[in-house]
Design a protein around this motif. Structure first.
Motif, PDB file in Angstrom:
ATOM      1  N   SER A   2      -0.981   5.635 -34.588  1.00  0.00           N
ATOM      2  CA  SER A   2      -0.707   6.237 -33.152  1.00  0.00           C
ATOM      3  C   SER A   2      -1.885   7.135 -32.828  1.00  0.00           C
ATOM      4  O   SER A   2      -2.299   7.243 -31.859  1.00  0.00           O
ATOM      5  N   TYR A   3      -1.777   8.224 -33.916  1.00  0.00           N
ATOM      6  CA  TYR A   3      -2.812   9.260 -33.696  1.00  0.00           C
ATOM      7  C   TYR A   3      -4.339   8.895 -33.488  1.00  0.00           C
ATOM      8  O   TYR A   3      -5.156   9.223 -32.716  1.00  0.00           O
ATOM      9  N   SER A   7      -5.273   6.039 -32.585  1.00  0.00           N
ATOM     10  CA  SER A   7      -5.783   5.057 -31.439  1.00  0.00           C
ATOM     11  C   SER A   7      -5.188   5.763 -29.999  1.00  0.00           C
ATOM     12  O   SER A   7      -5.217   5.246 -28.913  1.00  0.00           O
ATOM     13  N   TYR A   8      -4.966   7.137 -30.188  1.00  0.00           N
ATOM     14  CA  TYR A   8      -4.631   7.853 -28.895  1.00  0.00           C
ATOM     15  C   TYR A   8      -5.631   7.931 -28.081  1.00  0.00           C
ATOM     16  O   TYR A   8      -6.776   8.283 -28.328  1.00  0.00           O
ATOM     17  N   LYS A   9      -5.383   7.706 -26.834  1.00  0.00           N
ATOM     18  CA  LYS A   9      -6.681   7.771 -25.810  1.00  0.00           C
ATOM     19  C   LYS A   9      -6.400   8.421 -24.518  1.00  0.00           C
ATOM     20  O   LYS A   9      -6.770   8.316 -23.538  1.00  0.00           O
ATOM     21  N   ASN A  41      -3.237   9.020 -23.053  1.00  0.00           N
ATOM     22  CA  ASN A  41      -1.653   8.959 -22.585  1.00  0.00           C
ATOM     23  C   ASN A  41      -0.722   8.899 -23.639  1.00  0.00           C
ATOM     24  O   ASN A  41      -0.739   7.566 -24.202  1.00  0.00           O
ATOM     25  N   ILE A  42       0.069   9.942 -23.837  1.00  0.00           N
ATOM     26  CA  ILE A  42       0.904   9.754 -25.085  1.00  0.00           C
ATOM     27  C   ILE A  42       1.986   9.030 -24.611  1.00  0.00           C
ATOM     28  O   ILE A  42       2.790   8.311 -25.789  1.00  0.00           O
ATOM     29  N   GLN A  98       1.735   5.388 -25.979  1.00  0.00           N
ATOM     30  CA  GLN A  98       1.851   5.249 -27.174  1.00  0.00           C
ATOM     31  C   GLN A  98       3.400   5.224 -27.656  1.00  0.00           C
ATOM     32  O   GLN A  98       3.971   4.369 -28.587  1.00  0.00           O
TER      33      GLN A  98
END
Length: 936
Positions: free
Chosen positions: A111-112, A114-116, A118-119, A122
Motif C-alpha cells: 500500500s505504501y 502504490s500510494y499516489k 490519496n490515502i 488505499q
C-alpha cells in the motif's frame, strides 16, 4: 565538466523496493505467488482448527458446557458463547499469528509503495479491509492473552487468495511475454468466485451452528451444495436465525455475482466462436494441417478449395485452418457445420500480420500456407499489397513453411519471389485468352486439366443422353454381341477400362465412325496421353520434344490420364507389343508407330483413324512422305537459353523452316513486312519471362499505334483503311494493364507463321500509359484505340466486321456488386448484344463468376440448351464442381472465368510441377527443345 548520473529515479529506497515488488515482472510474480500461498495456508489452518475444536469445551464462558448439553432450545434465545469463543491450541495460535503478521506487513508495504496521494483510496479498498479484519485481531492477542480464543473469520482469506491469484496470472502473462485468452481468465475468475462463495458459506454455517445443530464441515458442505443446486432435501437445516440470515445473504450474493460472471463468460464464448479459438499445439505436432489465409471468405472460394484439396487420397487426414480477418458469413457457417467439413476445417478470425494469430493457427508447424488475393476488390493493386504483406509476415514468422501465393498483377510478382509456388492471375488469364484465338478452347483444356474430375457423367454417356445415339459392341470371338453386352455392360466410363482386349480386335461404332483397337485401346483402356518429359538431373520440363528426343530409363514422364493416377499403374507388355507390331508400326526411317508420329506433331487433340486396310471410301490417315520434312514446318524449334542483344535481329534460327518462312516474298519486301525474330527489348514489368517473338526492326512511333487517329506517318482513321489481309483480333479491356502484354506475346511467338499473324486491336476504356506503349511498339500490327463495346461507332471503327475474334475482358470496376452474381450483368448483356448484331463473330468473354456461363449466347427456346440445363442440374446434384462443363460456350472456349484456375495453386501442394507445366502450355515460359500448343 558535467557529471551525469544515471537512474536517479531508482536511487531512493522506495523506488528500489517498488522496482522489486511491483515493476520487475519476475520478482513481482514471486511475491504474489508467496502471498497466494500465505492466504491458502491461513485457510488450511482455519480448517485444522475447526476439526480440532470441540464446542462443548469452550474457555470463554463458565456456563458453556451446561448450555451446550441442552438439546432443546427455546425459540428466540441464542447462546452466543460458542459463536464468540473457540478452542484454539497454543501451537496453532502461534502459526496463525505468524501468518497474520507477515500478511499484514506485506499489505502495508505494498500500500505504501502504490500510494499516489490519496490515502482513503488505499484504506477503503476491499482487499485492504479484509486484511485488517483477519490480521489485526491476531496481533492484538499477542498483547492481550485473554483474547487468544476469540473467534476470527480467517476463512475470508479465500477472497484475498482469489485476488492474489488474478494478479499472479497477470504477472505470469507479462513475465513469459504471452497473452492467454480472455476465455481462460474469465473461466478462472468464475471458478474461483464459485469456490470462494461455497467455502465462505460452509465455514460460516458451520461456525454459527455451533450454537445450534453443531454441524460438522461435511454436513455444512452437504447443506451448501444442496441449497445452491436448488434441490433442498430439508434433512439438514439451520436452526438459529444468524445462520439462516447468512444463508439468505449468500444466496443473494450468488444471485448477483454469478449471473454477471456467467454473462461475461457467455459473451466471451460467443466471441470465441466467431474468432474460432486456437489450433492446439498438441494437435499441430501430432496431426498435419495447412493454413488458408484470405481477406474475405466466400462460399464459392471455400468449396473450390475444399473439393480440390481433399480430392487427393493422400490428403484425407489433413486439417485445414482458415485464417481470415472478417467474421464468418451465414453461408460459410452452414457449410462448416456439415459433418464432412466440421471435423476437418477450423475457422480462425484473425490477421496474418499478427504473430498472435499466426501462433493460434500454429503456422510454424503447418505443412503449407495458401495465401489468396481478393479479386473482387475495386483496387486490385491494394489487394496485392495486402497479399504481399501477408506473405512477408508468414515468411518472417515461419521461414520453413512452404508458401503458395496467388497474386493478381504481374508487376507485384517480384516482391514474393521467395514463395515456393506463385500463380499470377493476369498472366495466366491473358495468355489463355490469346491462345483461345489461335487454339480454340485452350481455356477449356487447361480448366479441365487443373480440376479433379469427380461426380461427372462420362463424356460419351453424356453424348448418348443428349443425342439419343445407341452404342453397339462387336467382338471377333465366340461370344455373340448380346452375350458381350450382358457380360460387360455399356461402353461408357470405366466399364470399358477393365475389359481385357489383348488377344482380340475391338470395334466401337459412333454414328458410323469406326475406331480400331490401336486408337481405342490407347485412348480408353489405357487412357494415357504422354505430353512431356524431364531429365532426372534437370528441372526444365520438355513438352512433346518430338521424335528426335531419345528417352532414357531415368526420365520423368508427364501424362494426362483418363482415370485417377492412384487407380492406374504402368505395366510392361512385351508380348502385346510384338503381336501388334506389324499393325501399328510404320516401316520408315524412324520406325515409330503411327500414334507416336501423330503425337509428335504438337497437336492439341486428334482422333486416330483405322490404320488397317480400308475400302476406297473409308477415312484413312496418311503418313508423311520421306521428303515431308522439306514440305512441312516442324512444330519444334530451338529456343535460345539466354536473351541477348544479337537475338533481336536473328532470322535464321529454324534450320528446318519452310522456304516461305525463311525467304520473304516480293509482296512482303515491298510492304516492308520482313520481321526479325528475337526477344522483346522492353518488358513492362520485372519478372516477365523472355519469349522468342516476331519483332519489328525498328519500334513504331507512339502516334502510329493509335488506330482511330491519323498522324504524320499515316492518315488512317479506322481499321478498314488499313486493308489488313488477315482478320483482326480485338481485345476490349478497361485499362491497359501490364498483364495485357501477355496477350500479345503468344500471338507474336516465333512459331507463328508470318503470313498468319493477325492484327491486334486493343479497345480500351482509358488511354494506356507510356510504359505500356514502350513495350508493345516493337511488335508488328499491334494498335489501340480509346472506346467502349457499348458504343457501336467505336466497334465499327476498330474493325469488328473484319475481326476473327473479339475478346471481352472482365472490367475491374464491375467485379464487385451488392448482389455477388450480378457483377457480370453488364458484361453479359453487352456480349449478347454483340452476339445478336455480329452473329459470325467469335466472342471470347471473361466472367467473374463461373455460374453465369449459362447466360452466354442465351436462347430461351433452344431445345439443346434446355437439355444441357437439365444435365447441369443432375451434375450439380451429384456433387460435381464443374457442372457447367457441357455448356456449349464453355466447351468451345467462348467463355472463361479466372476463378476456375484457383485449383492450379491447390493441386501444386501434391503435384509441384503443375504450375510449371501449365506456364509452358500457355507460352508464359519457354524451355529449349520444348514444344508448344498448336491446333490442326
Amino acid at each position: 565538466r558535467v557529471q551525469v548520473e544515471f537512474y536517479m529515479n531508482e536511487n531512493t529506497f522506495k523506488e528500489r523496493l517498488k522496482l522489486f515488488f511491483i515493476k520487475n515482472q519476475r520478482s513481482s510474480l514471486r511475491i504474489r505467488l508467496f502471498n497466494f500461498s500465505l492466504k491458502l495456508l491461513s485457510c488450511f489452518l482455519y480448517i485444522v482448527r475447526v476439526l480440532l475444536d470441540d464446542p462443548t469445551q469452550g474457555l470463554g464462558c463458565k456456563e458453556l458446557n451446561r448450555s451446550c448439553s441442552n438439546q432443546n432450545y427455546t425459540p428466540g434465545t441464542i447462546d452466543w458463547s460458542p459463536i464468540i469463543w473457540v478452542n484454539r491450541s497454543l501451537p496453532l495460535w502461534g502459526l496463525q499469528v505468524s501468518v497474520a503478521v507477515i500478511s499484514l506487513f506485506e499489505t502495508l508495504l505494498l500500500s505504501y509503495l502504490s500510494y499516489k496521494g490519496n490515502i482513503w483510496e488505499q484504506i477503503l479498498r476491499i482487499p485492504f479491509l479484509l486484511e485488517i479484519i483477519n490480521a489485526v485481531p491476531f496481533i492484538i492477542t499477542i498483547f492481550w492473552p485473554v483474547l487468544r480464543n476469540l473467534f476470527i473469520p480467517v476463512f475470508l482469506n479465500c477472497w484475498l487468495a482469489k485476488h492474489a491469484l488474478e494478479n499472479m496470472i497477470n504477472d505470469l502473462h507479462r513475465a513469459i511475454q504471452r497473452t492467454q485468452s480472455a476465455m481462460f481468465n474469465q473461466v478462472l475468475i468464475l471458478i474461483s468466485t464459485l469456490l470462494c462463495l461455497i467455502f465462505t458459506c460452509i465455514c460460516g454455517i458451520q461456525h454459527l451452528e455451533r450454537a445450534g445443530n453443531r454441524l460438522t464441515l461435511f454436513d455444512s458442505l452437504y447443506f451448501c451444495i444442496v441449497t445452491f443446486s436448488t434441490v433442498g432435501f430439508g434433512d439438514v437445516t439451520p436452526k438459529i436465525w444468524p445462520s439462516k440470515l447468512l444463508v439468505v445473504i449468500m444466496i443473494c450474493v450468488a444471485l448477483v455475482v454469478l449471473p454477471i460472471q456467467f454473462e461475461q463468460l457467455a459473451y466471451l464464448w460467443m466471441e470465441r466462436q466467431k474468432s474460432g479459438g486456437n489450433y492446439s499445439r498438441y494437435r499441430a505436432q501430432t496431426e498435419k494441417h495447412v493454413v488458408l489465409c484470405v481477406s474475405s471468405l466466400k462460399i464459392d472460394l471455400l468449396m473450390d478449395f475444399l473439393n480440390e484439396f481433399y480430392a487427393h487420397p493422400r490428403l484425407q487426414d489433413y486439417y485445414v485452418v482458415i485464417l481470415c480477418p472478417t467474421e464468418m458469413d451465414a453461408q460459410v457457417r452452414r457449410v462448416l457445420q456439415i459433418p464432412m467439413w466440421s471435423q476437418r476445417v477450423i475457422y480462425l478470425q484473425g490477421s496474418a500480420l499478427k504473430d498472435q494469430d499466426l501462433l493460434r493457427a500454429k503456422m510454424d508447424d503447418a505443412e503449407a500456407c495458401f495465401i489468396l488475393s481478393s479479386r473482387c476488390e475495386v483496387d486490385r493493386t491494394a489487394a496485392d499489397h495486402q497479399t504481399i504483406l501477408r506473405a512477408w509476415a508468414v515468411k518472417d514468422f515461419a521461414p520453413n513453411c512452404p508458401l503458395y501465393v496467388q497474386i493478381l498483377k504481374p508487376e507485384n510478382k517480384f516482391h514474393i519471389k521467395f514463395a515456393d509456388h506463385v500463380v499470377c492471375e493476369e498472366e495466366f488469364k491473358y495468355a489463355m485468352l490469346a491462345l483461345n484465338c489461335i487454339c480454340p478452347a485452350t481455356s477449356t483444356l487447361i480448366t479441365l486439366l487443373v480440376h479433379t474430375s469427380r461426380g461427372h457423367t462420362a463424356p460419351w454417356e453424356a453424348f448418348r443422353q443428349l443425342t439419343g445415339t445407341k452404342q453397339t459392341l462387336n467382338r471377333e470371338s465366340q461370344q455373340s454381341p448380346e452375350q458381350w453386352q450382358k457380360m460387360y455392360g455399356r461402353c461408357s466410363g470405366n466399364e470399358v477400362y477393365h475389359i481385357n482386349l489383348e488377344e482380340s480386335t475391338f470395334f466401337a461404332e459412333y454414328e458410323g465412325k469406326s475406331f480400331t483397337y490401336a486408337s481405342f485401346h490407347a485412348h480408353k483402356k489405357f487412357g494415357v496421353c504422354l505430353i512431356g518429359v524431364r531429365k532426372e538431373d534437370n528441372k526444365n520440363i520438355l513438352l512433346n520434344p518430338g521424335p528426335r528426343y531419345i528417352m532414357s530409363s531415368t526420365d520423368i514422364c508427364f501424362y494426362i490420364n483418363i482415370t485417377k493416377e492412384e487407380n492406374s499403374a504402368f505395366k510392361k507388355q512385351e508380348k502385346h507389343r510384338k503381336n501388334h507390331e506389324s499393325k501399328l508400326s510404320y516401316h520408315g526411317a524412324s520406325r515409330l508407330p503411327v500414334h507416336s508420329i501423330i503425337a509428335s506433331m504438337g497437336t492439341v487433340a486428334i482422333d486416330l483413324q483405322d490404320t488397317g486396310c480400308r475400302g476406297p471410301s473409308g477415312a484413312t490417315l496418311a503418313l508423311p512422305a520421306e521428303g515431308g520434312k522439306e514440305g512441312r514446318r516442324p512444330s519444334i524449334a530451338p529456343v535460345l537459353e539466354v536473351a541477348d542483344s544479337s537475338s533481336l535481329h536473328t532470322c535464321d534460327l529454324l534450320s528446318d523452316q519452310s522456304e516461305d518462312e525463311t525467304t520473304p516474298s516480293d509482296d512482303e519486301v515491298s510492304a516492308g513486312l520482313e520481321y526479325a525474330k528475337g526477344y522483346p527489348p522492353y518488358s513492362p514489368y520485372i519478372g516477365s519471362s523472355p519469349t522468342f517473338c516476331h519483332l519489328l526492326h525498328e519500334k513504331v512511333p507512339f502516334c502510329c499505334l493509335r488506330l482511330d487517329k491519323g498522324c504524320q506517318h499515316n492518315y488512317y482513321e479506322d481499321a478498314k483503311a488499313y486493308g489488313f489481309k488477315n482478320k483482326l483480333i480485338i481485345v476490349a479491356a478497361e485499362t491497359a494493364g501490364n498483364g495485357l502484354y501477355n496477350f500479345i506475346v503468344p500471338l507474336r511467338a516465333y512459331y507463328r507463321p508470318k503470313k498468319e499473324l493477325n492484327p491486334i486491336v486493343l479497345l480500351l476504356d482509358n488511354p494506356p500509359d507510356m510504359h505500356f506503349l514502350d513495350a508493345i511498339c516493337w511488335f508488328p500490327m499491334v494498335y489501340y484505340m480509346v472506346g467502349s463495346i457499348d458504343n457501336l461507332d467505336d466497334l465499327l471503327r476498330c474493325g469488328v466486321t473484319f475481326a476473327a475474334n473479339m475478346v471481352v475482358v472482365d472490367k475491374e470496376s464491375t467485379m464487385s456488386a451488392e448482389e455477388d452474381y450480378m457483377a457480370d450483368a453488364k458484361t453479359i448483356v453487352n456480349v449478347q448484344t454483340l452476339f445478336r448484331l455480329f452473329s459470325s463473330l467469335s466472342i471470347i468473354t471473361e466472367l467473374t463468376h463461373p455460374a453465369n456461363m449459362r447466360f452466354m449466347q442465351f436462347r430461351a427456346k433452344d431445345c439443346y440448351s434446355l437439355a444441357l440445363s437439365k444435365l447441369e442440374k443432375k451434375e450439380r446434384e451429384k456433387g460435381s464442381n464443374l457442372a457447367f462443363m457441357f455448356r456449349l460456350p464453355f466447351a468451345a472456349g467462348r467463355v472463361f472465368s479466372i476463378s476456375m484456375l484457383d485449383t492450379l495453386l491447390y493441386q501444386s501442394f501434391v503435384k509441384d510441377y503443375m504450375i510449371s507445366i501449365t506456364r509452358l502450355l500457355l507460352g508464359l515460359d519457354t524451355t529449349p527443345g520444348s514444344g508448344f500448343l498448336f491446333s490442326v
